[in-house]
Design an enzyme around this catalytic site. Structure first.
Site, PDB file in Angstrom:
ATOM      1  CG  ASP A  38      -1.715  -1.359   1.494  1.00 55.25           C
ATOM      2  OD1 ASP A  38      -1.985  -1.999   0.420  1.00 55.25           O
ATOM      3  OD2 ASP A  38      -1.984  -1.569   2.740  1.00 55.25           O
ATOM      4  CD  GLU A 208      -8.425  -3.118  -0.681  1.00 57.07           C
ATOM      5  OE1 GLU A 208      -9.238  -3.527   0.316  1.00 57.07           O
ATOM      6  OE2 GLU A 208      -7.625  -3.936  -1.140  1.00 57.07           O
TER       7      GLU A 208
END
Length: 326
Positions: A38, A208
């Site tokens: 991420d 997401e």
């Protein structure tokens, strides 16, 4: 020049070429060692910075590291810029940091605790520091967002500065994405004209990992699709005339290459000022790994066609060329 001198000169030239080659080709992908996911990439003070998730079981995700570089090829690790010891409400699953500089401070937004409903403690927090490497301290003493709004789990936050100077928080898991207008000191939100605070901007196939940037007056909205532990994890995008959309999915632009790595997703984009270059920073899973947490951070170039559409990203093992900022 005799034959011996000529031979020595040729060897010297060949050696110089090799050095030059090494300088052109970056250190390779992944760009630094360790399991990290991420990643958010950004530029501060003529340095590249990357703020990733420490990829481990949730109970071990109790801190965040950062990495800096002057040239995209050599990275310095800044350990534990924040941890749960200074965020009293957080105890696990510190995820997907997003950072912005405002005035003289650096604001680090992060998710914590992986809450599953409105009755659990956790959500999206904010930390503050006077330097990009921290240390960061909890800014509010509580989450900034601790409830599910429009069905969006409060994770995967991205702070976006619009061309007019307004700051927004774009976030959301569980296949829903919201945008909210941050107030001037990042302690809360300013309602939109219709009275809403959280406006849903979810495109088709969104899961997401939202990210947004502006190019040629257009708003490029990007997100992750598929399951984060699987090989189908990927990134798609849309383009609109405002940060509120509507965002119609155009295409998938980042995905696995079965010869290089699987599960390529949850990205960000670094855009050096006054350069026609776009670097996509993302995580992927090495072919040797099956554990969902075995993720590494990589960088490759992102390019556009003549219509401004993003071309499919070619994921590589060599990465990108050295690029020092002035």
């Amino acid at each position: 020049m005799n034959k011996i001198s000529l031979f020595i000169l040729m060897i010297s030239m060949m050696s110089s070429c090799k050095v030059f080659k090494r300088n052109i080709i970056l250190a390779g992908n992944p760009i630094f060692s360790g399991w990290y996911a991420d990643p958010e990439g950004i530029i501060f003070n003529n340095e590249y910075w990357i703020y990733p998730t420490f990829s481990a079981p949730y109970e071990k995700q109790v801190f965040l590291d950062a990495f800096s570089s002057t040239d995209l090829t050599n990275w310095k690790k800044h350990e534990k810029i924040i941890d749960t010891s200074c965020v009293k409400w957080a105890h696990k699953a510190m995820w997907a940091p997003s950072i912005i500089k405002k005035d003289e401070n650096y604001f680090l937004f992060f998710g914590a605790n992986d809450i599953q409903n409105d009755n659990e403690i956790g959500g999206i927090g904010v930390a503050i520091s006077s330097t990009p490497e921290g240390p960061y301290k909890d800014y509010l003493g509580k989450p900034l967002i601790d409830k599910f709004h429009n069905g969006a789990q409060p994770i995967d936050q991205f702070v976006f500065k619009d061309a007019d100077g307004q700051y927004y928080l774009i976030y959301g898991g569980w296949k829903h994405c919201n945008i909210a207008k941050l107030n001037s000191d990042f302690t809360g939100f300013v309602p939109f004209q219709d009275g809403r605070i959280f406006k849903e901007i979810t495109p088709d196939n969104y899961v997401e990992g939202p990210f947004m940037f502006i190019k040629d007056g257009k708003y490029y909205f990007m997100w992750s699709e598929g399951g984060w532990t699987g090989p189908d994890y990927s990134v798609a995008y849309a383009i609109a005339d405002s940060p509120f959309g509507p965002f119609k999915r155009i295409d998938k632009i980042l995905e696995q290459n079965k010869d290089i790595a699987t599960g390529a997703g949850h990205h960000s984009v670094i855009i050096p000022e006054n350069q026609d270059k776009y670097y996509i920073v993302y995580h992927r899973r090495p072919l040797t790994e099956t554990d969902g947490n075995s993720r590494v951070t990589c960088i490759d170039e992102m390019k556009f066609d003549e219509n401004g559409h993003i071309l499919p990203v070619v994921i590589t093992n060599k990465g990108v060329s050295s690029n020092k900022l002035k």
